[in-house]
Design an enzyme around this catalytic site. Structure first.
Site, PDB file in Angstrom:
ATOM      1  N   ASP A  73       0.767  -1.110   0.097  1.00 50.54           N
ATOM      2  CA  ASP A  73       0.056   0.081  -0.091  1.00 50.54           C
ATOM      3  C   ASP A  73       0.846   1.187  -0.028  1.00 50.54           C
ATOM      4  O   ASP A  73       0.556   2.321  -0.483  1.00 50.54           O
ATOM      5  CB  ASP A  73      -1.015   0.118   1.308  1.00 50.54           C
ATOM      6  CG  ASP A  73      -0.347  -0.297   2.563  1.00 50.54           C
ATOM      7  OD1 ASP A  73       1.053  -0.352   2.640  1.00 50.54           O
ATOM      8  OD2 ASP A  73      -1.202  -0.365   3.621  1.00 50.54           O
ATOM      9  N   ASP A 503       4.554   1.325  13.223  1.00 49.83           N
ATOM     10  CA  ASP A 503       3.893   0.038  13.294  1.00 49.83           C
ATOM     11  C   ASP A 503       4.713  -0.714  13.738  1.00 49.83           C
ATOM     12  O   ASP A 503       4.070  -1.972  14.598  1.00 49.83           O
ATOM     13  CB  ASP A 503       3.453  -0.256  11.933  1.00 49.83           C
ATOM     14  CG  ASP A 503       2.516   0.571  11.324  1.00 49.83           C
ATOM     15  OD1 ASP A 503       1.454   1.097  11.930  1.00 49.83           O
ATOM     16  OD2 ASP A 503       2.431   0.921   9.931  1.00 49.83           O
TER      17      ASP A 503
END
Length: 791
Positions: A73, A503
């Site tokens: 992405d 993340d």
């Protein structure tokens, strides 16, 4: 709508432009570096993490073995290299001006002419991405690309990016491609190998499903979600995010389209929620179209938004008969939503699917060998919550995949995954499968052992559920070469590189070619990292926990990152506001500036055991320490530059004028040069000054560096000459040229050190040099890149 051609090789013209910008350039001589007419060439590699982000698509070529593509992405597209079992990046050439083109919504590989490859690219459908999307086309498997720029935006990092594939090649006429779009833009088609595109004007339904109307992210109409082909009857099927009319078909090569009878009723409702078609898979031997449904486009929502409510339905493409073939059992006790779905081309009655965001204790992979009549699970509970599994997870090469966790009963530290929309059995090898997650790619070449294992759970004489003996196979990491971590800050200590990463928290690398465990905290991301210039074994980092629930925002290491101790004041920065922490040059003090707009900075004289409010600063400034004088620190906020001469206890305005009031994303302090500060300014607003500023007197007076149009980040490395000024590295625009630049003479002259093949979209928001290796530079890009001068 324009058509452009790009190559993944720097042109002679680009090299000449770089040389002109460089002015004075460098070459090696007698162990030192001196002026030369020839610019240094650079070679670029990734600091190895192995993925670290969402992989929403894995696409096998139907006719050529081992030709596989993966899309991410935010980290570009990749092609599999079977000989090394690694992925090759294909979009490193994307320039800063088109940064959204590294966000890949869909990819396609031509089954008739396998050299042809395609990608639908674009960052966001809102105004975060200033550009429209594009369809990229390649005749050489992604080595070079052309681009057709679409008249609308594409959301490669928007909700629904795991649905699809939205970009497909018609196997009956490979010059023809279809593209499903969001935002009400409908179905598009190319008839010339992707060179030009136009809307399919008679396609009747652009979709209508919106998660949350008016929301900048969740307000996008999910639109046309996938296209698939029935090669028995020559039909084209299109899935649409409209629960009332979710499926359309053309029986005349796309000339006319009709709603498929019974589709809405077949997809139906689960838990009162209308479902729409998330993904599809075709069995061209038995004549079945399988559809995986959910009632939320994902990828990351928690149950019940996408974890509950979905079906697997089967359409007999020759008769129009619908059959609900959904798995009826989930150890969690609910029928889940479903993500990826795939058919074994060698054994077409074999299909597999996976839960979408089942979350606890893990996702479930389902397998059927009888066209969905019955299903087996990848894991199950015995009595209580004793879990038994069909395979072991091997994290060799990616030790951070534990996320610093340990097994907690059935919730293993290393999971099958989450956000599992990419699931693909190799069409040439029934034993090979790959699936993407929110963190990595998993795979095995022993898949058919599943079928000889039998049931996982049986009953004993007392009627209790018990685990049956299973000879497990192994699933391992298949993400080597894919890099897409979001680098937030860097500290190069010399022989040790410390990173703050979104993340996955961050890493301490002592070997750049080896993935390391993440920094041992419970943070989901680190937001800053710093070290004491005179005592580089002392490191400080800040970070936040999952969903902002971790209050210990500051961590300390006194052994060069081998061990860490969390510190911080409970609730001081509220949720999700860890900000930035820095050490004084001697490591005796920490100053912490939470990013909360209502919390002013604090300082500690005992490595974080206790904290005292700083005087003289507003909330949320950027702070850095002088790299020579341990009593001096600097801060910047809203156009005002501050200095402390008492170790951060108090700050005062230096009285500097002429600095930009907005658009400053970075300032840094030169090692070995007391009071030398460099400040970067960039802005899209014409009234805001941009460029690179330098102060030699601790921020009192500043000089704007000539020729620098704007600067995004700045850092320092080893000097070219003994006792010379540290090499300065900056992400900037000089003379209209975007790139990464180096100066060895205190900013008097600059050389562009990257080329047109190595641009990585909007890269270099963090950049720094190596203190021990002249010419080495580290920067945020497609993951973490480093460059060295070619010998």
């Amino acid at each position: 709508m324009r058509r452009r051609t790009f190559t993944a090789t720097a042109s002679v013209g680009a090299a000449a432009a770089a040389a002109a910008i460089a002015g004075g350039t460098l070459s090696a001589s007698a162990g030192e570096h001196s002026e030369s007419k020839k610019p240094d060439a650079y070679t670029w590699k990734n600091v190895v993490v192995n993925c670290g982000g969402f992989v929403p698509g894995i696409i096998f070529n139907e006719t050529e073995p081992n030709l596989i593509y993966a899309r991410t992405d935010v980290g570009g597209g990749y092609r599999w290299q079977e000989d090394t079992r690694t992925w090759k990046p294909l979009l490193d050439w994307v320039p800063r001006a088109k940064w959204g083109w590294q966000y890949v919504l869909s990819m396609a590989t031509d089954p008739v002419e396998p050299d042809r490859a395609y990608a639908a690219v674009g960052g966001y459908t809102n105004d975060w991405d200033p550009n429209n999307g594009a369809v990229l086309y390649s005749d050489d498997r992604g080595e070079t690309w052309g681009a057709f720029e679409l008249p609308f935006k594409v959301g490669g990092n928007m909700p629904g990016r795991g649905m699809g594939e939205r970009l497909v090649v018609n196997p009956a006429d490979n010059a023809e491609l279809y593209l499903g779009t969001s935002g009400g833009n409908g179905l598009w088609r190319s008839k010339d190998y992707g060179r030009t595109w136009a809307a399919v004007e008679n396609f009747p339904n652009p979709g209508n499903f919106v998660i949350e109307p008016g929301n900048v992210i969740l307000g996008d109409n999910q639109g046309v979600t996938w296209i698939d082909f029935d090669q028995i009857g020559g039909k084209i099927y299109v899935g649409v995010a409209d629960p009332a009319d979710p499926l359309y078909v053309s029986e005349d090569g796309g000339a006319t389209w009709q709603a498929v009878p019974g589709a809405a009723e077949a997809l139906g409702e689960v838990d009162g929620n209308r479902a729409f078609p998330n993904q599809s898979a075709v069995d061209d031997t038995n004549g079945y179209l399988y559809i995986a449904t959910c009632h939320d486009p994902g990828p990351g929502n928690a149950p019940p938004a996408s974890g509950n409510g979905g079906k697997i339905v089967r359409l007999a493409t020759q008769t129009g008969e619908w059959t609900d073939v959904s798995p009826t059992y989930n150890p969690r006790g609910v029928i889940p939503g479903f993500g990826g779905i795939t058919v074994d081309r060698q054994n077409p009655g074999t299909i597999m699917t996976v839960t979408r965001n089942n979350w606890y204790p893990d996702e479930i992979i389902y397998r059927s060998t009888d066209s969905g009549a019955t299903w087996s699970l990848s894991w199950d509970y015995a009595e209580g919550e004793d879990r038994t599994d069909r395979f072991d997870m091997d994290i060799t090469g990616s030790p951070w995949l534990t996320f610093n966790g340990t097994d907690q009963g059935p919730a293993y530290a290393v999971k099958h995954g989450w956000m599992m929309d990419a699931l693909a059995i190799d069409p040439h090898d029934s034993d090979r499968i790959m699936w993407g997650t929110g963190a990595t790619i998993w795979g095995t070449e022993e898949l058919t052992k599943w079928d000889s294992q039998g049931e996982l759970i049986g009953e004993n004489e007392a009627g209790e559920r018990v685990a049956l003996p299973v000879e497990k196979f192994t699933v391992g990491v298949r993400a080597e070469g894919v890099e897409e971590t979001a680098i937030i800050d860097l500290a190069a200590l010399g022989g040790t590189l410390v990173s703050a990463v979104g993340d996955v928290c961050g890493f301490v690398h002592t070997d750049l070619d080896r993935a390391e465990p993440s920094i041992p905290t419970s943070w989901s991301m680190a937001t800053s990292v710093d070290f004491a210039q005179a005592k580089p074994d002392v490191i400080v980092a800040t970070g936040q926990g999952y969903y902002g629930n971790e209050k210990g925002h500051v961590a300390i290491s006194t052994d060069r990152g081998k061990t860490w101790r969390k510190t911080g004041i409970e609730g001081l920065a509220g949720d999700r506001h860890p900000g930035i922490a820095v050490l004084t040059a001697d490591g005796s003090r920490i100053v912490w500036s939470p990013s909360d707009t209502e919390v002013t900075p604090v300082y500690s004289t005992d490595l974080g055991e206790t904290w005292t409010p700083v005087e003289g600063l507003p909330a949320g400034p950027e702070i850095h320490s002088d790299r020579v004088d341990a009593s001096v620190l600097y801060a910047f906020s809203g156009g005002t530059f501050y200095r402390s001469t008492d170790g951060g206890a108090t700050f005062t305005d230096t009285g500097a004028t002429g600095l930009p009031a907005a658009g400053v994303e970075d300032f840094r302090v030169t090692p070995g040069k007391k009071g030398h500060i460099w400040l970067c300014g960039r802005s899209d607003k014409a009234e805001v000054a941009t460029g690179l500023w330098h102060s030699k007197d601790g921020g009192t007076t500043w000089k704007k560096m000539p020729g620098v149009d704007l600067a995004i980040a700045v850092g320092f490395g080893k000097a070219a000459k003994r006792k010379g000024y540290p090499a300065i590295y900056t992400t900037a625009t000089l003379g209209g040229q975007d790139g990464f630049f180096r100066s060895i003479d205190g900013g008097a002259t600059w050389q562009r050190i990257n080329d047109d093949a190595h641009q990585w979209g909007f890269a270099g928001a963090v950049i720094t040099g190596d203190p021990e290796i002249y010419g080495r530079v580290y920067l945020s890009a497609r993951g973490l890149m480093y460059g060295d001068i070619v010998d």
